[in-house]
Design an enzyme around this catalytic site. Structure first.
Site, PDB file in Angstrom:
ATOM      1  N   LYS A  95      70.862 -21.329 -39.750  1.00 30.20           N
ATOM      2  CA  LYS A  95      71.837 -21.498 -38.681  1.00 30.20           C
ATOM      3  C   LYS A  95      72.986 -20.496 -38.778  1.00 30.20           C
ATOM      4  CE  LYS A  95      70.761 -26.317 -37.749  1.00 30.20           C
ATOM      5  NZ  LYS A  95      69.895 -26.820 -38.842  1.00 30.20           N
TER       6      LYS A  95
HETATM    7  C1  LIG Z   1      68.710 -27.489 -38.490  1.00 28.30           C
HETATM    8  C2  LIG Z   1      67.651 -27.411 -39.513  1.00 28.30           C
HETATM    9  C3  LIG Z   1      66.293 -27.555 -39.174  1.00 28.30           C
HETATM   10  C4  LIG Z   1      65.857 -27.895 -37.769  1.00 28.30           C
HETATM   11  O1  LIG Z   1      66.042 -26.846 -36.865  1.00 28.30           O
HETATM   12  P1  LIG Z   1      65.990 -27.116 -35.290  1.00 28.30           P
HETATM   13  O2  LIG Z   1      66.221 -25.805 -34.668  1.00 28.30           O
HETATM   14  O3  LIG Z   1      67.056 -28.109 -34.987  1.00 28.30           O
HETATM   15  O4  LIG Z   1      64.628 -27.678 -34.995  1.00 28.30           O
HETATM   16  C5  LIG Z   1      65.347 -27.380 -40.158  1.00 28.30           C
HETATM   17  N1  LIG Z   1      65.697 -27.119 -41.433  1.00 28.30           N
HETATM   18  C6  LIG Z   1      66.986 -26.995 -41.803  1.00 28.30           C
HETATM   19  C7  LIG Z   1      67.287 -26.727 -43.231  1.00 28.30           C
HETATM   20  C8  LIG Z   1      68.000 -27.123 -40.868  1.00 28.30           C
HETATM   21  O5  LIG Z   1      69.254 -27.010 -41.245  1.00 28.30           O
END
Ligand SMILES: *Cc1c(COP(=O)(O)O)cnc(C)c1O
Length: 432
Positions: free
Chosen positions: A107
């Site tokens: 993210k």
């Molecule tokens: C947010 C997150 C996900 C999920 O991602 P999405 O785009 O919401 O499907 C998977 N793994 C980790 C470690 C995350 O932080």
């Protein structure tokens, strides 16, 4: 570029407005009006391009002329300040490591990109303040806090479910201070997400310039295409059908991967791998979208009962199950299956997968069994150190603590506890 609301009851807006609003006034998610495939030559020569050139090529049409080329290239360069390696696990199976950024979660990419777009849009209005409101199931909060820390004109308010994020995750979002505030919600992630959605639609908060930094915001969501292109660049020489498995919670990452294919990236098959929160796997079985309250699992960043981006995926597949069947599947795995996979991966290859990546691995293997001769990647979405409570006892190891994590461990947690929407509203009304 023009964006429309997927609820089809709000005016079309520019990229800038869509970023600043987050969610459309009719509660719909914004979606680009056109998606134009890149020229074939882009993919023929992709291995000669830098990551920054690839990212620019991929995202430019979605921004149009709202950010000048040089500024956009600079935003991309600042966003991509770390590596995206692929690591071979076994024959034809690769981990795409997305955890080399400042908060060690994928993210970071979307959060850094969005923060810089917002800073660009505010550059000439020193008196404008935007409040970025975000609900986190774990990693979003830290990435958004780090990505927006010190960005002028932007206050960040993060809602997270008390007791449901790991210690490292909690520190990453509660210890930075400055323009970042953490609200600790007595509830689950879906409660946080509901409160955030409600605040966006609250007429009384209209003049507070609220926006979202969840993947519902296009500036958080679209840059997540970048690393799928980077992975393809590294695997292109294998010349085999490529399967991509995303461990999925709000389904933003997998949706961005599908967008990459719509731009021409040759991906043969997608797998949305989930934990026990199986709303989408159930949808693919019976065509009924029936969200449930989320249940807690060891892959807590994916504990989402009503994935907000699935509506975008439905748009991309024209709401037609027979279209989904061509290149999309989704499987759910239990915590026990996830733990067994983590152990097996470690024993067979020495690779330390954390729970989210392991869910991705399981989905990838399941789908690959149906496509002999294919090659697959799963997204390793966070560094194992973010889940030491699970990883260390299970694998019987002690993880080294990377610098990015060391820097938050000693810091003091600061949060405000809330349990109702009115408390959130009160807080927002008296800030900014
Ligand atoms: C947010 C997150 C996900 C999920 O991602 P999405 O785009 O919401 O499907 C998977 N793994 C980790 C470690 C995350 O932080």
């Amino acid at each position: 570029m023009t964006y429309y609301s997927l609820n089809h009851n709000a005016p079309e807006v520019s990229f800038r407005e869509a970023v600043i609003q987050g969610l459309a006034p009719d509660k719909g998610l914004y979606f680009p009006k056109t998606i134009t495939p890149l020229p074939i030559s882009f993919f023929e020569h992709i291995e000669t391009l830098t990551n920054e050139e690839i990212a620019f090529g991929a995202i430019r049409q979605f921004i149009g002329n709202e950010i000048p080329e040089n500024e956009l290239r600079q935003i991309i360069a600042d966003t991509l300040c770390f590596d995206f390696p692929i690591v071979k696990m076994e024959e034809n199976v690769y981990s795409l490591e997305l955890f080399h950024g400042p908060t060690m979660a994928f993210k970071d990419v979307g959060a850094r990109f969005m923060a810089r777009c917002l800073a660009y849009f505010n550059r000439n209005n020193p008196e404008t303040r935007n409040t970025v409101l975000v609900a986190t199931s774990g990693d979003t909060g830290g990435a958004v806090a780090s990505g927006f820390l010190g960005v002028k004109g932007v206050d960040v308010v993060i809602l997270y479910p008390a007791g449901k994020v790991s210690d490292v995750q909690e520190r990453q979002l509660t210890t930075l201070g400055q323009n970042i505030t953490a609200l600790e919600v007595d509830g689950v992630f879906d409660d946080c997400q509901d409160m955030v959605k409600k605040a966006f639609l609250d007429e009384d908060l209209k003049n507070h310039n609220l926006t979202s930094a969840n993947s519902i915001n296009i500036a958080r969501w679209l840059p997540q295409m970048f690393y799928i292109f980077f992975a393809y660049k590294q695997l292109k020489r294998e010349n085999k059908p490529l399967i991509v498995s995303c461990p999925s919670g709000n389904f933003g990452n997998i949706c961005a991967a599908i967008m990459a294919k719509r731009l021409g990236l040759p991906i043969a098959y997608f797998v949305a791998s989930t934990n026990a929160n199986d709303t989408v796997p159930r949808f693919l079985e019976n065509g009924k979208y029936a969200p449930k309250s989320s249940v807690a699992t060891i892959s807590n960043a994916m504990d989402v009962g009503n994935p907000s981006n699935f509506i975008r995926i439905q748009e991309l597949y024209h709401n037609d199950l027979s279209e989904f069947e061509k290149d999309f599947s989704s499987f759910s795995f239990t915590d026990d299956e996830t733990k067994s996979a983590m152990k097996a991966i470690y024993e067979n290859s020495g690779y330390i997968a954390e729970p989210h990546g392991a869910v991705g691995y399981l989905g990838l293997k399941k789908e690959m069994a149906k496509h002999p001769g294919s090659i697959g990647i799963f997204l390793e979405t966070a560094h194992p150190i973010k889940f030491p409570e699970t990883v260390e006892p299970l694998l019987g190891i002690t993880l080294d603590i990377p610098e990015q994590i060391k820097s938050v461990l000693g810091k003091e947690k600061k949060s405000l506890k809330i349990s109702t929407y009115n408390e959130l509203k009160d807080f927002l009304s008296h800030s900014g």
